[in-house]
Design a protein around this motif. Structure first.
Motif, PDB file in Angstrom:
ATOM      1  N   PRO A 133      51.263  31.273  28.902  1.00 42.39           N
ATOM      2  CA  PRO A 133      50.009  30.979  28.148  1.00 42.39           C
ATOM      3  C   PRO A 133      50.039  29.415  27.787  1.00 42.39           C
ATOM      4  N   GLN A 134      51.091  28.675  27.566  1.00 42.22           N
ATOM      5  CA  GLN A 134      51.010  27.324  27.203  1.00 42.22           C
ATOM      6  C   GLN A 134      50.880  26.580  28.660  1.00 42.22           C
ATOM      7  N   ARG A 135      49.991  25.554  28.668  1.00 40.23           N
ATOM      8  CA  ARG A 135      49.777  24.733  29.689  1.00 40.23           C
ATOM      9  C   ARG A 135      50.833  24.006  30.157  1.00 40.23           C
ATOM     10  N   SER A 136      51.100  23.756  31.443  1.00 42.02           N
ATOM     11  CA  SER A 136      52.231  23.184  31.923  1.00 42.02           C
ATOM     12  C   SER A 136      51.970  21.647  32.197  1.00 42.02           C
ATOM     13  N   VAL A 137      53.102  21.005  32.088  1.00 39.55           N
ATOM     14  CA  VAL A 137      53.343  19.524  32.426  1.00 39.55           C
ATOM     15  C   VAL A 137      54.013  19.471  33.583  1.00 39.55           C
ATOM     16  N   VAL A 138      53.362  18.649  34.775  1.00 40.65           N
ATOM     17  CA  VAL A 138      54.131  18.417  36.067  1.00 40.65           C
ATOM     18  C   VAL A 138      54.678  17.231  35.981  1.00 40.65           C
ATOM     19  N   ASP A 139      55.925  17.005  36.440  1.00 40.76           N
ATOM     20  CA  ASP A 139      56.706  15.643  36.294  1.00 40.76           C
ATOM     21  C   ASP A 139      56.658  15.119  38.003  1.00 40.76           C
ATOM     22  N   VAL A 140      56.255  13.886  38.036  1.00 44.90           N
ATOM     23  CA  VAL A 140      56.133  13.473  39.250  1.00 44.90           C
ATOM     24  C   VAL A 140      57.104  11.962  39.205  1.00 44.90           C
ATOM     25  N   ALA A 141      58.175  11.983  39.369  1.00 48.61           N
ATOM     26  CA  ALA A 141      59.137  10.923  39.387  1.00 48.61           C
ATOM     27  C   ALA A 141      59.150  10.302  38.014  1.00 48.61           C
ATOM     28  N   GLY A 142      59.263  10.847  36.997  1.00 46.98           N
ATOM     29  CA  GLY A 142      59.096  10.416  35.644  1.00 46.98           C
ATOM     30  C   GLY A 142      57.681  10.150  35.256  1.00 46.98           C
ATOM     31  N   VAL A 143      56.684  10.586  35.594  1.00 43.88           N
ATOM     32  CA  VAL A 143      55.269  10.362  35.339  1.00 43.88           C
ATOM     33  C   VAL A 143      54.572  11.735  34.885  1.00 43.88           C
ATOM     34  N   PRO A 144      54.260  12.222  33.848  1.00 45.42           N
ATOM     35  CA  PRO A 144      53.897  13.189  33.199  1.00 45.42           C
ATOM     36  C   PRO A 144      52.423  13.501  33.685  1.00 45.42           C
ATOM     37  N   ILE A 145      51.831  14.743  34.157  1.00 45.05           N
ATOM     38  CA  ILE A 145      50.417  15.019  34.289  1.00 45.05           C
ATOM     39  C   ILE A 145      50.248  16.469  33.457  1.00 45.05           C
ATOM     40  N   GLY A 146      49.785  16.301  32.412  1.00 46.59           N
ATOM     41  CA  GLY A 146      49.527  17.566  31.525  1.00 46.59           C
ATOM     42  C   GLY A 146      48.464  17.338  30.343  1.00 46.59           C
ATOM     43  N   PRO A 147      48.731  18.326  29.393  1.00 52.80           N
ATOM     44  CA  PRO A 147      47.565  18.459  28.271  1.00 52.80           C
ATOM     45  C   PRO A 147      47.570  17.301  27.427  1.00 52.80           C
ATOM     46  N   THR A 148      48.391  16.469  27.284  1.00 57.05           N
ATOM     47  CA  THR A 148      48.510  15.479  26.171  1.00 57.05           C
ATOM     48  C   THR A 148      48.082  14.044  26.943  1.00 57.05           C
ATOM     49  N   THR A 149      48.389  13.892  28.243  1.00 58.61           N
ATOM     50  CA  THR A 149      48.255  12.447  28.851  1.00 58.61           C
ATOM     51  C   THR A 149      46.890  12.514  29.530  1.00 58.61           C
ATOM     52  N   MET A 150      46.659  11.213  29.815  1.00 59.10           N
ATOM     53  CA  MET A 150      45.676  11.076  30.817  1.00 59.10           C
ATOM     54  C   MET A 150      46.254  10.143  31.922  1.00 59.10           C
ATOM     55  N   THR A 151      46.349  10.734  33.165  1.00 61.11           N
ATOM     56  CA  THR A 151      47.147  10.084  34.309  1.00 61.11           C
ATOM     57  C   THR A 151      46.099   9.574  35.215  1.00 61.11           C
TER      58      THR A 151
ATOM     59  N   GLY B 275      34.604  13.632  33.594  1.00 57.58           N
ATOM     60  CA  GLY B 275      35.905  14.298  33.839  1.00 57.58           C
ATOM     61  C   GLY B 275      36.873  14.126  32.571  1.00 57.58           C
ATOM     62  N   ILE B 276      36.842  13.237  31.901  1.00 54.89           N
ATOM     63  CA  ILE B 276      37.955  12.684  30.957  1.00 54.89           C
ATOM     64  C   ILE B 276      37.421  13.455  29.692  1.00 54.89           C
ATOM     65  N   VAL B 277      35.984  13.488  29.525  1.00 58.01           N
ATOM     66  CA  VAL B 277      35.209  14.174  28.321  1.00 58.01           C
ATOM     67  C   VAL B 277      35.319  15.739  28.374  1.00 58.01           C
ATOM     68  N   VAL B 278      35.252  16.234  29.516  1.00 56.66           N
ATOM     69  CA  VAL B 278      35.418  17.612  29.809  1.00 56.66           C
ATOM     70  C   VAL B 278      36.819  18.113  29.558  1.00 56.66           C
ATOM     71  N   GLY B 279      37.981  17.278  29.805  1.00 57.77           N
ATOM     72  CA  GLY B 279      39.184  17.850  29.433  1.00 57.77           C
ATOM     73  C   GLY B 279      40.155  17.532  30.754  1.00 57.77           C
ATOM     74  N   ALA B 280      39.747  16.707  31.753  1.00 64.09           N
ATOM     75  CA  ALA B 280      40.641  16.694  32.814  1.00 64.09           C
ATOM     76  C   ALA B 280      41.787  15.903  32.416  1.00 64.09           C
ATOM     77  N   ASP B 281      43.003  16.332  33.178  1.00 66.75           N
ATOM     78  CA  ASP B 281      44.432  15.797  32.783  1.00 66.75           C
ATOM     79  C   ASP B 281      44.668  14.373  33.558  1.00 66.75           C
ATOM     80  N   GLY B 282      43.866  14.123  34.566  1.00 70.00           N
ATOM     81  CA  GLY B 282      43.753  12.775  35.200  1.00 70.00           C
ATOM     82  C   GLY B 282      42.767  12.559  36.197  1.00 70.00           C
ATOM     83  N   LEU B 283      42.758  11.453  36.809  1.00 69.63           N
ATOM     84  CA  LEU B 283      41.986  11.117  37.803  1.00 69.63           C
ATOM     85  C   LEU B 283      42.610  10.340  38.903  1.00 69.63           C
ATOM     86  N   ILE B 284      42.063  10.725  40.299  1.00 75.47           N
ATOM     87  CA  ILE B 284      42.543  10.052  41.402  1.00 75.47           C
ATOM     88  C   ILE B 284      41.355   9.013  42.049  1.00 75.47           C
TER      89      ILE B 284
END
Length: 363
Positions: A93-111, A302-311
């Motif tokens: 149920p809890q949203r995951s954080v994916v760690d990429v060489a020390g950089v987090p992508i997940g619900p509390t960050t904007m990557t 994308g940021i306002v709708v809740g995306a966890d990051g941008l590429i």
């Protein structure tokens, strides 16, 4: 059926579960990922733990009789009705954080992931990487293998491009994200990359999904241009079932009847997928809009709708780019992007990924 193993599980515990399941004629698929544990008081990630999940296939009645809940190392056994069992929120149920060489992508960050769509030269790649880092990017994107619609278009530099990316990483310190096109190249590309990207044209290349699933590298899975959300999540399940839960989903625009944009960015996909799956979701405003002047507005949405990051595509000289120059941002665009990401991230209760990374390292 999905078995969630305890954080302190041992290889012997895992093997015992697998052997017992196989003794009934069933199959057990062991998947691993690194996720965060959050402090409810601060809603911030406190520690990182390795998560082990075992997906079971077989006669559910027989499997239910095995009393798997009582086995050593088993934390939870869940009957999951969803077709995509391992990436579903039913068992996690809890949203995951994916760690990429020390950089987090997940619900509390904007990557922010940025860089050239294609690696062309060492000078071009280094210049784009510096532009990306100055804008706040914490991951460097760059294509060494390019699947193109036309066989006459630039197809990338191959391994030479990967070596350029590796040299740039060493110089500026940004982990690299790069695309994998063929199964035969997975191991070679994984030896250079910090994150493997599956592009829109390969979203349902099932042997390729299984091959990257067998690696220990995080995977960015772009949505197919003609794919439904369910098909996208089923593609992620192929990766997860082969052992890799470190998956980031990327909405990059789908093909519709509209011709004013390159593709149609499905903004609604972000909250829909976040409701259905625990995996992080980012957006690609560059490939969806296809025009430089659309990248910032789509990024805001994308940021306002809740995306966890941008590429984002970045190029020092877009008019000379060998791939997708019209959508690549230049220095003045990046200054505005950096300001906008900082302001909107704060409004949405997120931190830039570099801030979160520094906080974790400090504490």
């Amino acid at each position: 059926m999905v078995i969630v193993m305890a954080p302190d599980v041992t290889p012997e515990d895992i093997d015992a579960v697998v052997r017992l399941v196989e003794s009934t004629g069933g199959e057990a698929f062991v998947s691993r990922g690194v996720t965060g544990v959050f402090d409810p008081a601060t809603d911030r990630e406190q520690v990182r733990v390795t998560r082990v999940v075992i997906g079971l296939v077989g006669d559910m009645e027989q499997l239910a009789e095995l009393n798997l809940r009582e086995m050593r190392g088993v934390a939870k056994v869940t009957l999951v009705s969803s077709k995509f069992k391992l990436v579903s929120r039913e068992h996690h149920p809890q949203r995951s954080v994916v760690d990429v060489a020390g950089v987090p992508i997940g619900p509390t960050t904007m990557t922010l992931i940025a860089g050239p769509c294609a690696v062309e030269t060492p000078i071009q790649t280094l210049a784009a990487a510096r532009m990306a880092k100055a804008a706040g990017a914490t991951l460097l994107r760059g294509g060494a293998f390019k699947p193109r619609t036309s066989p006459y278009a630039f197809q990338g530099l191959g391994e030479r491009g990967l070596k350029i990316l590796s040299d740039v990483r060493d110089e500026i310190g940004l982990p690299i994200v790069t695309e994998v096109v063929g199964v035969e190249d997975v191991d070679m590309i994984a030896s250079y990359a910090d994150m493997l990207q599956i592009g829109t044209r390969n979203m349902q290349n099932f042997p390729l999904l299984q091959a990257v699933g067998a690696t220990r590298k995080p995977v960015m899975l772009k949505r197919g241009m003609n794919a439904t959300i369910e098909e996208w999540l089923m593609a992620a399940e192929y990766i997860a079932q082969r052992g890799n839960l470190d998956i980031v989903l990327c909405e990059r625009g789908i093909r519709t009847f509209e011709t004013a944009t390159r593709n149609t960015l499905d903004i609604s996909a972000v909250p829909v997928v976040q409701r259905m799956s625990h995996l992080p979701v980012i957006i690609d405003p560059s490939h969806s809009g296809g025009h430089r002047d659309l990248v910032l507005p789509l990024s805001r949405a994308g940021i306002v709708v809740g995306a966890d990051g941008l590429i984002i595509d970045v190029h020092p000289q877009p008019d000379r780019a060998l791939c997708d120059g019209p959508q690549a941002l230049i220095a003045e665009d990046l200054r505005e992007l950096s300001r906008m990401v900082g302001e909107l991230s704060a409004v949405m209760g997120r931190e830039p990924a570099d801030t979160e990374q520094e906080r974790r390292l400090a504490g």
